[in-house]
Design an enzyme around this catalytic site. Structure first.
Site: not given
Length: 389
Positions: A34, A196, A348, A371
Site C-alpha cells: 500500500r 460467509k 485482502g 470492502g
C-alpha cells in the site's frame, strides 16, 4: 471524477489521504504494497512543485492515541521506498502544533501525519474536524481507495473545503473495477470465496445477472450445498441464508458452479487429519477446509477461454499450509489465462494469495481495496469517489 490534471499544485501544499493501513510487527512494516502503491501520486505532486502532507489511518484505535497504532514506522518505510526524507509529525492532525509544522514546509518536502483515527471525530465525519484538517493544505487529493467507501472526515469531509481531485491510484481502481460492471468482454467468469455468504451476498446478487459463470468456493459454498440438501458435517455455514441460496440456485443455477469434492479436516487447525470427501457428503465430525482436487480441476476448466475474470476470496483456510492448495490452484489458473484475459484480484486474502503464489505480475489488476472493491461492484456509490466529482 476530477483527476490530478485538474489541479495546479505549483508552490502549494497538498493534503493527500493515503491508505497506509499496513501490517506491523515489532514496529516494522511487514508488507509495503500500500505504501508503494501511493508513490505515483506523491511523485506527480512533487514533480508539479508541491509540498506533500500525507494522512492515513492505521488499525482501529478507540478515538485516541495508542502507541501500537502510531504511523511513525510507516514514515520510516515510506522514506526508504520514496528515497527522500519524510518528516513524521507526531502531534494530533487537528492540532495547532501540526498546523505550525506543515506551514514551515517548502516545495519538495514530504510529511506524514499521525494516525487520523486518533481524532475522536474522524469516523463520525465531524464537520469541525474536517475544517481543521483542511487548514493543512491548499488542495486535497484522495488516493486511499481502500477507505473510499467510508464517509469519514479525512476521506470525504475535507473535500468540501478545498480544491480536490482523485489520485492516480484511486482513478486506476475506479477504472479497473468499472470494467467489470459495464460491458465486460465475454466470457466473463467470477470466482467468489471466503467464509460467509452474508459478507458478499450483495455483490453475488449484483454480478450474477452480468456474468457467464460464477465459481463459489470457500466456507460460503457450504451454505449453498446445504441449501441443496447436502450433508456438510461441521462446515461453516449460515442457516439464515439457506432460503436466499435456494433462490439464487433456482434463478441462476445454470451459471453457479459449486465444488463437488472437499478436503475436510477433523479439527480447525493446521495439524488436522485430512481426507477428500464429496462436498455433499461430509462426515458429521469433519468440516470442509478447502476445495478438493476434482473441484480444482473443474474450476480451472471453467476459467478456460474467459476474457474477463474477477476473483475475490480464498477457496479454503489458506493460512494453513495443508489447506492452501485450492486457493493456490485458482491463483495459477487465473494467471495462466495470459494477457488476452482481463483479470482483476480484489480483497485482502485474494491479494495475499496471489502475492504468495508468485503470480501477481501475471494478472491485469490487483485491487488495494477490499470492502471498497466489493461495494463498488455491489453498485453502491462510494462517498470518497462521490466527493471527488
Amino acid at each position: 471524477m476530477q483527476t490530478l490534471d485538474s489541479l495546479n499544485v505549483s508552490g502549494k501544499r497538498v493534503l493527500v489521504r493515503v491508505d497506509y493501513n499496513v501490517p506491523l510487527k515489532d514496529g516494522v512494516v511487514q508488507d509495503d504494497t500500500r505504501i508503494t502503491s501511493s508513490l505515483p501520486t506523491i511523485q506527480a505532486l512533487l514533480d508539479g512543485g508541491a509540498s506533500v502532507v500525507l494522512m492515513s489511518h492505521l488499525g482501529r484505535p478507540k478515538g485516541g492515541p495508542e502507541a501500537k497504532y502510531s504511523l511513525k514506522p510507516v514514515a520510516e518505510a515510506l522514506e526508504k521506498v520514496l528515497k527522500r526524507d519524510v518528516r513524521f509529525i507526531g502531534s494530533l492532525p487537528s492540532s495547532d502544533e501540526t498546523l505550525n509544522d506543515v506551514q514551515e514546509m517548502q516545495p519538495g518536502d514530504v510529511a506524514l501525519l499521525e494516525n487520523v483515527r486518533f481524532e475522536a471525530g474522524e469516523e463520525k465525519n465531524d464537520a469541525a474536524l474536517s475544517e481543521k484538517l483542511a487548514r493543512l493544505g491548499d488542495a486535497f487529493v484522495l488516493d486511499a481507495f481502500g477507505s473510499a467507501h467510508r464517509a469519514h472526515s479525512s476521506v470525504s469531509g475535507v473535500a468540501a473545503h478545498l480544491p480536490h481531485a482523485g489520485g492516480t491510484l484511486l482513478a486506476a481502481e475506479v477504472v479497473a473495477l468499472s470494467k467489470l460492471l459495464h460491458e465486460p468482454e465475454r466470457p466473463y467468469v467470477v470466482i467468489i470465496g471466503g467464509a460467509k455468504v452474508s459478507d458478499k451476498l450483495l455483490v453475488i446478487e449484483n454480478l450474477l445477472p452480468v456474468v457467464d459463470r460464477m465459481l463459489i468456493g470457500g466456507g460460503m459454498a457450504y451454505t449453498f450445498v446445504k441449501a441443496q440438501g447436502g450433508k456438510i458435517g461441521k462446515s461453516i455455514h449460515e442457516d439464515d441464508f439457506l432460503d436466499k441460496a435456494r433462490e439464487l440456485l433456482g434463478k441462476y443455477g445454470d451459471k453457479i458452479v459449486l465444488p463437488t469434492d472437499t478436503l475436510a479436516g477433523d479439527s480447525f487447525s493446521a495439524e488436522a487429519n485430512t481426507r477428500v470427501v464429496p462436498t455433499a457428503d461430509i462426515p458429521d465430525d469433519w468440516e470442509g477446509m478447502d476445495i478438493g482436487p476434482d473441484s480444482q480441476k473443474a474450476f480451472t476448466e471453467a476459467l478456460q477461454g474467459a476474457k474477463t475474470v474477477f476473483w475475490n476470496g480464498p477457496m479454503g483456510v489458506f493460512e494453513f499450509a495443508a489447506f492452501a492448495s485450492g486457493t493456490n490452484a485458482i491463483a495459477k489458473a487465473v494467471a495462466d489465462l495470459g494477457p488476452d484475459t482481463y483479470s482483476v484480484i480484489g480483497g485482502g486474502d485474494s491479494v495475499s494469495a496471489i502475492n504468495k503464489s508468485g503470480q501477481a505480475d501475471r494478472v491485469s489488476h490487483i485491487s488495494t481495496g477490499g470492502g471498497a472493491s466489493l461495494e463498488l461492484l455491489e453498485g453502491k456509490a462510494l462517498p470518497g469517489v462521490e466527493a471527488m466529482k
